[in-house]
Design a protein around this motif. Sequence first.
Motif, PDB file in Angstrom:
ATOM      1  N   LEU A 250     -36.570  21.561 -15.017  1.00  8.55           N
ATOM      2  CA  LEU A 250     -37.984  21.219 -15.902  1.00  8.55           C
ATOM      3  C   LEU A 250     -37.537  21.132 -17.156  1.00  8.55           C
ATOM      4  O   LEU A 250     -38.466  21.100 -17.974  1.00  8.55           O
ATOM      5  CB  LEU A 250     -38.900  22.592 -15.429  1.00  8.55           C
ATOM      6  CG  LEU A 250     -39.313  22.675 -14.180  1.00  8.55           C
ATOM      7  CD1 LEU A 250     -40.260  24.016 -14.154  1.00  8.55           C
ATOM      8  CD2 LEU A 250     -40.439  21.393 -13.836  1.00  8.55           C
ATOM      9  N   GLY A 251     -36.569  21.203 -17.738  1.00  8.36           N
ATOM     10  CA  GLY A 251     -35.836  20.958 -18.989  1.00  8.36           C
ATOM     11  C   GLY A 251     -35.968  22.268 -19.842  1.00  8.36           C
ATOM     12  O   GLY A 251     -36.219  21.971 -21.189  1.00  8.36           O
ATOM     13  N   PHE A 252     -35.878  23.325 -19.163  1.00  7.33           N
ATOM     14  CA  PHE A 252     -35.728  24.693 -19.902  1.00  7.33           C
ATOM     15  C   PHE A 252     -34.676  25.265 -19.741  1.00  7.33           C
ATOM     16  O   PHE A 252     -33.683  25.188 -18.700  1.00  7.33           O
ATOM     17  CB  PHE A 252     -37.107  25.463 -19.591  1.00  7.33           C
ATOM     18  CG  PHE A 252     -38.135  25.170 -19.690  1.00  7.33           C
ATOM     19  CD1 PHE A 252     -38.927  25.481 -21.138  1.00  7.33           C
ATOM     20  CD2 PHE A 252     -38.946  24.366 -19.148  1.00  7.33           C
ATOM     21  CE1 PHE A 252     -40.153  24.827 -21.653  1.00  7.33           C
ATOM     22  CE2 PHE A 252     -40.288  23.783 -19.357  1.00  7.33           C
ATOM     23  CZ  PHE A 252     -40.759  24.141 -20.745  1.00  7.33           C
ATOM     24  N   GLU A 253     -34.181  26.019 -20.803  1.00  3.07           N
ATOM     25  CA  GLU A 253     -32.982  27.170 -20.632  1.00  3.07           C
ATOM     26  C   GLU A 253     -33.448  28.406 -20.610  1.00  3.07           C
ATOM     27  O   GLU A 253     -34.449  28.643 -21.520  1.00  3.07           O
ATOM     28  CB  GLU A 253     -32.001  26.791 -21.866  1.00  3.07           C
ATOM     29  CG  GLU A 253     -30.927  27.621 -21.967  1.00  3.07           C
ATOM     30  CD  GLU A 253     -30.172  27.533 -23.199  1.00  3.07           C
ATOM     31  OE1 GLU A 253     -29.133  28.385 -23.258  1.00  3.07           O
ATOM     32  OE2 GLU A 253     -30.775  26.671 -24.281  1.00  3.07           O
ATOM     33  N   LEU A 254     -33.014  29.357 -19.901  1.00  3.84           N
ATOM     34  CA  LEU A 254     -33.719  30.934 -19.843  1.00  3.84           C
ATOM     35  C   LEU A 254     -32.683  31.522 -20.863  1.00  3.84           C
ATOM     36  O   LEU A 254     -31.267  31.569 -20.858  1.00  3.84           O
ATOM     37  CB  LEU A 254     -33.379  31.265 -18.621  1.00  3.84           C
ATOM     38  CG  LEU A 254     -34.013  30.688 -17.171  1.00  3.84           C
ATOM     39  CD1 LEU A 254     -34.094  31.524 -15.991  1.00  3.84           C
ATOM     40  CD2 LEU A 254     -35.575  30.525 -17.623  1.00  3.84           C
ATOM     41  N   ILE A 255     -33.204  32.198 -21.723  1.00  5.00           N
ATOM     42  CA  ILE A 255     -32.748  32.987 -22.833  1.00  5.00           C
ATOM     43  C   ILE A 255     -33.072  34.609 -22.801  1.00  5.00           C
ATOM     44  O   ILE A 255     -34.189  34.498 -22.909  1.00  5.00           O
ATOM     45  CB  ILE A 255     -32.686  32.449 -24.376  1.00  5.00           C
ATOM     46  CG1 ILE A 255     -32.085  31.052 -24.113  1.00  5.00           C
ATOM     47  CG2 ILE A 255     -32.201  33.296 -25.398  1.00  5.00           C
ATOM     48  CD1 ILE A 255     -32.423  30.092 -25.652  1.00  5.00           C
ATOM     49  N   TYR A 256     -32.021  35.372 -22.882  1.00 10.86           N
ATOM     50  CA  TYR A 256     -32.597  36.721 -22.901  1.00 10.86           C
ATOM     51  C   TYR A 256     -32.482  37.190 -24.162  1.00 10.86           C
ATOM     52  O   TYR A 256     -31.527  37.394 -24.917  1.00 10.86           O
ATOM     53  CB  TYR A 256     -31.646  37.513 -21.919  1.00 10.86           C
ATOM     54  CG  TYR A 256     -31.724  37.074 -20.485  1.00 10.86           C
ATOM     55  CD1 TYR A 256     -32.796  37.392 -19.605  1.00 10.86           C
ATOM     56  CD2 TYR A 256     -30.719  36.084 -19.842  1.00 10.86           C
ATOM     57  CE1 TYR A 256     -32.714  36.760 -18.371  1.00 10.86           C
ATOM     58  CE2 TYR A 256     -30.649  35.622 -18.539  1.00 10.86           C
ATOM     59  CZ  TYR A 256     -31.827  35.979 -17.817  1.00 10.86           C
ATOM     60  OH  TYR A 256     -32.014  35.344 -16.564  1.00 10.86           O
TER      61      TYR A 256
ATOM     62  N   ARG B 178     -37.136  26.262 -24.126  1.00 15.83           N
ATOM     63  CA  ARG B 178     -36.603  27.415 -23.692  1.00 15.83           C
ATOM     64  C   ARG B 178     -37.547  28.538 -23.404  1.00 15.83           C
ATOM     65  O   ARG B 178     -38.561  28.445 -23.897  1.00 15.83           O
ATOM     66  CB  ARG B 178     -35.832  28.088 -25.211  1.00 15.83           C
ATOM     67  CG  ARG B 178     -35.002  27.256 -25.873  1.00 15.83           C
ATOM     68  CD  ARG B 178     -34.508  27.838 -27.303  1.00 15.83           C
ATOM     69  NE  ARG B 178     -33.521  26.902 -28.109  1.00 15.83           N
ATOM     70  CZ  ARG B 178     -33.253  27.129 -29.576  1.00 15.83           C
ATOM     71  NH1 ARG B 178     -34.040  28.096 -29.921  1.00 15.83           N
ATOM     72  NH2 ARG B 178     -32.300  26.436 -29.801  1.00 15.83           N
ATOM     73  N   ILE B 179     -36.911  29.375 -22.191  1.00 12.00           N
ATOM     74  CA  ILE B 179     -38.019  30.342 -21.981  1.00 12.00           C
ATOM     75  C   ILE B 179     -37.191  31.674 -22.042  1.00 12.00           C
ATOM     76  O   ILE B 179     -35.912  31.991 -22.000  1.00 12.00           O
ATOM     77  CB  ILE B 179     -38.116  30.424 -20.425  1.00 12.00           C
ATOM     78  CG1 ILE B 179     -38.852  28.949 -20.099  1.00 12.00           C
ATOM     79  CG2 ILE B 179     -38.925  31.669 -19.926  1.00 12.00           C
ATOM     80  CD1 ILE B 179     -39.020  28.780 -18.754  1.00 12.00           C
ATOM     81  N   TYR B 180     -37.903  32.325 -23.139  1.00 11.91           N
ATOM     82  CA  TYR B 180     -37.089  33.815 -23.563  1.00 11.91           C
ATOM     83  C   TYR B 180     -37.666  34.855 -22.635  1.00 11.91           C
ATOM     84  O   TYR B 180     -38.795  35.083 -22.580  1.00 11.91           O
ATOM     85  CB  TYR B 180     -37.546  34.024 -25.259  1.00 11.91           C
ATOM     86  CG  TYR B 180     -37.205  33.125 -25.975  1.00 11.91           C
ATOM     87  CD1 TYR B 180     -35.734  33.159 -26.421  1.00 11.91           C
ATOM     88  CD2 TYR B 180     -37.783  31.960 -26.558  1.00 11.91           C
ATOM     89  CE1 TYR B 180     -35.187  32.344 -27.401  1.00 11.91           C
ATOM     90  CE2 TYR B 180     -37.152  31.026 -27.429  1.00 11.91           C
ATOM     91  CZ  TYR B 180     -35.782  31.325 -27.589  1.00 11.91           C
ATOM     92  OH  TYR B 180     -35.535  30.387 -28.727  1.00 11.91           O
ATOM     93  N   LEU B 181     -36.689  35.600 -22.153  1.00 16.18           N
ATOM     94  CA  LEU B 181     -36.986  36.603 -21.145  1.00 16.18           C
ATOM     95  C   LEU B 181     -36.365  38.110 -21.723  1.00 16.18           C
ATOM     96  O   LEU B 181     -35.519  37.950 -22.911  1.00 16.18           O
ATOM     97  CB  LEU B 181     -36.390  36.493 -19.893  1.00 16.18           C
ATOM     98  CG  LEU B 181     -37.021  35.342 -19.143  1.00 16.18           C
ATOM     99  CD1 LEU B 181     -36.034  34.777 -18.016  1.00 16.18           C
ATOM    100  CD2 LEU B 181     -38.120  35.498 -18.736  1.00 16.18           C
TER     101      LEU B 181
END
Length: 480
Positions: free
Chosen positions: A188-194, A212-215
């Motif tokens: 989907l064009g997103f990177e998961l970042i913690y 970016r998706i921040y978790l």
Amino acid sequence: MPPTALELSTLGHRIRHQRVAHGFTLDELGAVVGVAGSQLSLIENGKREPKLSLLQAIATATGVGVADLLSTEPPNRRAALEIELERAQASSVFRRLGVAPVKVTKGMSDETLESILGLHAELLRREREAIATPEEARRANTELRLMMRERDNYLGDIEKLAEKQLKSAGHVGGALTHRSVSIMAEQLGFELIYASDLPHSTRSVTDLENGRIYLPPASIPGGHGLRSMALQAMAHRLLGHERPSDYADFLQQRLEINYYAACCLMPETASVAFLTQAKKDRNLAVEDFRDAFGVTHEAAGMRMTNLLTQHFGIPLHFLRVDGSGAIGRVYENDDLPLPTDVTGAVDGQIACRKWSARAAFEEQNRTTEHYQYTDTPAGTFWCSSQTGTTAEGEFSITVGVPFDDAKWFRGRETGKRAVSTCPDDACCRRAPSDVTQRWAGKAWPSARVHMQMFSPLPRGAFPGVDDNEVYAFLDRHAAG
């Protein structure tokens, strides 16, 4: 179709602009086109629609085309401000104030109009932020619960979307891994970042500009929630969600993203195959379903509500109840007699003490499911309950079915049985008459005040989220 008030207002402004530009007074232009100046004034103020022949005469007198007069664009900045103010003062938000609209005069400066429009913009912003009163929120939640009951808690389009995304990511079976979730995000064009500094009012933050998706930190024990949070963030994009327009819209979006996450963690095809075999073996159990897909007991129980009626014709109920007996999450399509308030809302109501959702707290062994039959005014129900503990306190998760469907479930042999006559107060809310007689007028308890009684419903399109914190967080990470 007759022109709208806004179209007539724009037309009037364009006619006035051309008249003034050519040096005509109202009476002078009226004499040229054959109408009284007072009639032209009504047209310029948007109060009357001119005939086409009059428009043609005005266009000829001012040296422009009829199409130019009929343009929907305001002729100048001043006209645009006046038209925008008319629109603002015609809105339901303004009319509800009961305040007389401002009458624009020639001597009123553009700066004054801009200031008034600024106030209208702020009024509208606050109206959108104050999405609902607590009562409106409860009504919206109730309407959503009843809507999902009519659909047997099943959303086929989201089921298909989830299976498609899983297949695209190469997931073929078993528990969904964090790696597979990351691949789904990348597609989907997103990177998961913690991130350890997420705003306290958020579960995750999506940076649409930088993909970016921040978790929260990946060190959270078990990590089950992290997969679900990431899937929910992706679901907003996949389902085409826009900024919530009201609280009902917010609740609908939340339901849909939770549903999508559940579909990914427990895919329909694999889940139905698992449940089909368990039903064939007469061994349906929430704990087995939970363990097969590596999810929480609550998630597995809720997922059963999506699938058991749709695929097996089994009506059921689901309850999450806290240690005080308050219902926090609920679904039923088996006619369990749920407690409700005058609006029909169930959330926050106290479950009967005789139900297994409450009785399970009294069990010594909290590590396994507890089974019980309960006779109610609506019939007999079999239930399976599991208790747990969070920082907020104890809770129980219950999945139950009518007596005739208990034959498919593990624990049907239980000899534990209770009788509930709720909503009759004599069932579990009213003290026995001898105890009442002994203590009536002699007891004065100090009630525990629940602070939520005094808390307003969180404001904002995303209720309770602090935009200032979110934007500051994104600034910090975008610069890094």
